[in-house]
Design a protein around this motif. Structure first.
Motif, mmCIF file in Angstrom:
data_model
loop_
_atom_site.group_PDB
_atom_site.id
_atom_site.type_symbol
_atom_site.label_atom_id
_atom_site.label_comp_id
_atom_site.label_asym_id
_atom_site.label_seq_id
_atom_site.Cartn_x
_atom_site.Cartn_y
_atom_site.Cartn_z
ATOM 1 N N ALA A 34 0.817 -1.213 0.000
ATOM 2 C CA ALA A 34 0.000 0.000 0.000
ATOM 3 C C ALA A 34 0.851 1.264 0.000
ATOM 4 O O ALA A 34 0.480 2.273 -0.610
ATOM 5 N N GLU A 35 2.007 1.226 0.659
ATOM 6 C CA GLU A 35 2.838 2.426 0.735
ATOM 7 C C GLU A 35 3.466 2.787 -0.611
ATOM 8 O O GLU A 35 3.993 3.899 -0.778
ATOM 9 N N CYS A 36 3.405 1.870 -1.575
ATOM 10 C CA CYS A 36 3.958 2.148 -2.914
ATOM 11 C C CYS A 36 2.911 2.721 -3.865
ATOM 12 O O CYS A 36 3.232 3.041 -5.014
ATOM 13 N N VAL A 37 1.665 2.827 -3.406
ATOM 14 C CA VAL A 37 0.566 3.256 -4.269
ATOM 15 C C VAL A 37 0.051 4.616 -3.828
ATOM 16 O O VAL A 37 -0.315 4.810 -2.669
ATOM 17 N N SER A 38 0.025 5.567 -4.756
ATOM 18 C CA SER A 38 -0.498 6.901 -4.452
ATOM 19 C C SER A 38 -2.022 6.935 -4.532
ATOM 20 O O SER A 38 -2.673 7.632 -3.762
ATOM 21 N N MET A 39 -2.584 6.196 -5.479
ATOM 22 C CA MET A 39 -4.031 6.216 -5.674
ATOM 23 C C MET A 39 -4.480 4.893 -6.282
ATOM 24 O O MET A 39 -3.799 4.321 -7.133
ATOM 25 N N VAL A 40 -5.627 4.398 -5.807
ATOM 26 C CA VAL A 40 -6.244 3.205 -6.369
ATOM 27 C C VAL A 40 -7.480 3.632 -7.137
ATOM 28 O O VAL A 40 -8.290 4.427 -6.654
ATOM 29 N N THR A 41 -7.619 3.149 -8.363
ATOM 30 C CA THR A 41 -8.828 3.393 -9.141
ATOM 31 C C THR A 41 -9.436 2.053 -9.530
ATOM 32 O O THR A 41 -8.757 1.022 -9.514
ATOM 33 N N GLU A 42 -10.705 2.063 -9.845
ATOM 34 C CA GLU A 42 -11.393 0.824 -10.213
ATOM 35 C C GLU A 42 -12.162 1.029 -11.500
ATOM 36 O O GLU A 42 -12.934 1.983 -11.636
ATOM 37 N N VAL A 43 -11.957 0.124 -12.452
ATOM 38 C CA VAL A 43 -12.723 0.149 -13.700
ATOM 39 C C VAL A 43 -13.980 -0.678 -13.481
ATOM 40 O O VAL A 43 -13.907 -1.876 -13.224
ATOM 41 N N ARG A 44 -15.128 -0.032 -13.543
ATOM 42 C CA ARG A 44 -16.405 -0.708 -13.290
ATOM 43 C C ARG A 44 -17.088 -1.159 -14.581
ATOM 44 O O ARG A 44 -18.221 -1.627 -14.546
ATOM 45 N N GLY A 45 -16.415 -0.974 -15.727
ATOM 46 C CA GLY A 45 -17.047 -1.354 -16.980
ATOM 47 C C GLY A 45 -17.950 -0.262 -17.502
ATOM 48 O O GLY A 45 -17.647 0.933 -17.387
#
Length: 788
Positions: A306-317
């Motif tokens: 988690a500390e390597c990720v600035s932002m999480v996004t999700e593709v919902r289709g």
């Protein structure tokens, strides 16, 4: 009070000093660039501010110094710009045209022409999610506009207004076939065509499929880029450049990404194994100024710390609107689009772009073959049509068949049955990508299998000396599950062996009813729904209508008695109180595949006659009601609970609907959600505090709830848009509150107003994830531990 003028003077002086230093630095670079023997390095030329460059060019042109202006432009362009131009040309050639459905499936089409905008949210969950991906997708498709912030492809690395920190690494999650790869291709093409993100000087898109085959090779970062991108061969340094690396398909990674034990690497010219390069790029030790974009299926997301990720996004289709835009690009006949919308199992699955392609392919071919075709109404029918279509395409292409009244040839039949065996065996192992050895074990010839372009895709292009292994996969998990069900069906009816029994029985062959009963039991025992879709397909293949379409491939059964006995058994399971809501909903999908809608029609009649609030509802009735509400054409934002019973049983029965709803009632006259008893003891009231689609206010005050309700309610806290929850006047006891606290500690929990007492809330409220800002303990008896 007078402002502190001395403070403002000091700040002004500091600003003036910094501006002067900046201007002096830029002027020095200009002098070097315009001298007869410029001493500036490539990196110094790249550091010249774009604004300063444009102003200088403008002044030189006004001074009639065109030769100097051209000299300045050429020298600032340098190696980086040459590399950028060549790289853009390379990416335009690579991504301007794509093949829908797979690497070689269908005809190529311009990406910009076929691309339909995807629904992407910011702040997806990066934890492991072991739920079946089609189930994940179906749940997401039922949600209305979610409270997460949406984000567009071109804004993926733009600064976020709510976060002062710059974005270095983005992790994008999404189920298989939802459009993650096409999204990265569109981003790359837009950059290459000069449309968006031009602040990026270089962009290098990779796939983990490509990198997997280099797992035994040593590379430096510079060598790796030169290996895949020839335009970068003249670049020696990236330290001062704005570079983006895209790594697509983390779930397919077969490299050992060990972030705890991999040594630190800072030199981009040092040769190491590819996994060491990747780990150091991701954690920022190597080329810390670079941007990274990683895509993955949900189950593999936790491979990145988690500390390597600035932002999480999700593709919902696709949203409903985006689905319609997709289909309107392919069909001009409104009746076809209306048919798709009317079949909810197909329409829900259409949130996955690859499924839209499969569905469109089937419908287009059916329309070409007859003026009034019988369009598929179940998932099994649709996949049966797709399989028959691919068999015809293969025979026409390689055997010059007519295609009009084509029968299964021995070669094609053997191929499909071998593919089905591969699908089942690899599904049992949890594999979605396979190697030549996997094919050989099932009697498949790799080159021959690759010809089955729409069903089976050779995902690697062939380049001598570059790839050591060829990797294969089905174009989507659902197609693999369909073929796996076909293998189980054919094995039973040709040999009597039931592959769903563990261990396989060597006694006399089972009856047909026992065969399907054992499949239902196996699916219900799956804790995460991994056999849900498989079971739908297996039961659907039992229908004579589907078997007629596969005449020449499958062994016929055609026993209506068997189907009726299977339907009876499923209805018995639906009345078991221990059955989870998720398993119940899938059993209704199974009944739909068997063309049985009796329970659904009965509950629809009760709804129409207003009997729900007065009927003694069984467990199957509540499951049927949830299935009807979740499968209906009506918008779940306008779900009114007042017609149902105000009881714990009603709440638990309808919890899947609350979970999937963004809010349970939209009303211009009411001001808050409220669930309580009518004066006559029947019915639920649910009102709306505001009309924004991102708030769910659920007040369960005085509904007779017990600790038994709290576990299921906790799951709602962590997976819905619930922001206000009133549980006052309910005897939840300490054990119930403790269960609720687990939901409050969950990172996705958005609850910020909670009305309930109890010292057990303290640990949840102190959690880093807690958003609770209002706590009402009235009409409760917290006890002596209240101060904690």
């Amino acid at each position: 009070m007078m402002p502190d003028m001395s403070f403002h003077v000091v700040e002004r002086q500091n600003l003036e000093t910094q501006v002067l230093e900046f201007v002096q630095q830029q002027l020095q670079r200009l002098r070097l660039l315009l001298s007869d023997h410029p001493q500036c390095s490539e990196s110094e030329g790249a550091e010249l501010s774009t604004e300063v460059l444009n102003i200088s060019l403008d002044f030189l042109k006004k001074m009639d110094q065109e030769p100097l202006a051209q000299l300045l432009l050429n020298r600032t362009k340098g190696e980086v710009a040459v590399c950028r131009d060549e790289l853009k040309s390379h990416l335009q050639q690579k991504f301007s045209r794509v093949f829908e459905g797979g690497a070689k499936a269908g005809d190529s089409a311009p990406l910009n022409q076929i691309y339909t905008e995807l629904y992407i949210t910011e702040g997806g969950v990066s934890e492991v999610n072991q739920e079946h991906e089609v189930r994940l997708m179906e749940s997401a498709s039922r949600r209305a506009a979610a409270p997460e912030k949406t984000i567009t492809c071109e804004d993926m690395f733009k600064p976020r207004p709510h976060s002062p920190q710059p974005i270095r690494a983005v992790l994008t999650v999404g189920v298989a076939g939802v459009g993650k790869t096409v999204l990265t291709q569109k981003f790359s093409l837009d950059w290459a065509e000069g449309e968006t993100n031009q602040e990026l000087q270089l962009l290098f898109p990779f796939t983990f499929r490509e990198l997997n085959v280099l797992r035994d090779t040593q590379f430096s970062l510079v060598q790796l880029l030169q290996h895949f991108f020839s335009p970068s061969k003249d670049l020696c340094s990236f330290t001062q450049l704005q570079v983006l690396f895209i790594f697509d398909g983390l779930d397919e990674c077969r490299l050992p990404l060990d972030f705890s034990r991999t040594r630190v690497l800072t030199d981009p010219t040092e040769s190491v194994s590819v996994d060491v390069l990747l780990v150091n790029l991701i954690r920022g030790s190597l080329l810390p100024s670079a941007l990274l974009w990683i895509t993955t299926r949900p189950a593999a997301a936790n491979q990145i710390p988690a500390e390597c990720v600035s932002m999480v996004t999700e593709v919902r289709g696709f949203t409903d609107l985006q689905k319609e835009l997709y289909f309107r690009k392919r069909f001009t006949d409104d009746t076809i689009i209306s048919h798709i919308k009317s079949v909810r199992s197909l329409y829900i699955m259409s949130y996955i772009p690859i499924f839209c392609w499969i569905l469109s392919t089937v419908l287009q071919k059916l329309l070409e073959q007859t003026e009034e075709p019988e369009l598929p109404r179940t998932l099994t029918q649709m996949y049966v049509h797709f399989l028959v279509l691919q068999a015809k395409v293969k025979n026409i292409k390689y055997h010059q068949g007519s295609g009009a009244d084509l029968h299964w040839t021995p070669e094609t039949r053997d191929m499909v049955l071998s593919l089905s065996k591969l699908a089942f065996e690899q599904l049992q192992k949890g594999n979605l990508i396979f190697y030549q050895s996997d094919l050989s074990e099932c009697g498949l010839d790799a080159e021959e299998a690759a010809r089955y372009s729409g069903v089976f895709t050779q995902v690697f292009r062939e380049e001598p000396g570059l790839y050591q292994d060829k990797v294969y996969c089905f174009i989507h998990l659902s197609l693999q599950e369909f073929l796996a069900a076909l293998h189980v069906h054919q094995t039973f009816y040709s040999s009597g062996l039931n592959l769903m029994e563990t261990p396989h029985s060597s006694e006399s062959p089972e009856s047909e009813v026992s065969f399907y009963v054992s499949a239902v039991d196996q699916a219900l025992q799956s804790p995460n729904g991994h056999l849900d879709l498989f079971l739908r397909f297996l039961l659907g293949l039992s229908l004579p209508t589907n078997q007629r379409l596969l005449q020449g491939l499958l062994t016929h059964t055609g026993s209506d008695t068997t189907n009726q006995e299977t339907i009876k058994y499923i209805k018995e399971k639906l009345n078991e109180k221990s059955l989870s809501a998720e398993r119940s909903l899938n059993l209704f999908h199974c009944l739909n595949e068997l063309n049985d809608q009796s329970l659904v029609k009965e509950i629809q009649r009760h709804m129409k006659e207003g009997l729900i609030g007065y009927k003694d509802m069984s467990h199957a009735d509540w499951s049927a009601l949830s299935f009807v509400l979740l499968s209906s054409n009506s918008d779940l934002q306008e779900f009114d609970l007042r017609q149902y019973q105000a009881s714990e049983r009603a709440l638990l029965g309808l919890l899947p609907v609350v979970k999937a709803s963004n809010k349970a009632l939209y009303s211009a006259n009411t001001r808050e959600y409220q669930l309580h008893r009518h004066s006559n003891g029947r019915g639920l009231l649910l009102g709306c505090k505001d009309h924004l689609p991102h708030h769910l206010h659920l007040i369960l005050s005085g509904c007779g709830l017990s600790p038994h309700s709290c576990g299921p309610l906790a799951s709602v806290l962590s997976s819905s848009s619930l922001t206000h929850l009133d549980l006052s006047h309910n005897d939840l006891q300490d054990s119930g509150v403790e269960l609720l606290c687990e939901g409050l500690k969950s990172a996705p929990c958005r609850l910020h107003t909670l009305k309930r007492g109890g010292a057990a809330l303290a640990s949840a409220l102190s959690s880093a994830h807690s958003r609770v800002t209002e706590l009402d303990l009235s009409y409760n008896h917290p006890g002596p531990q209240q101060s904690s």
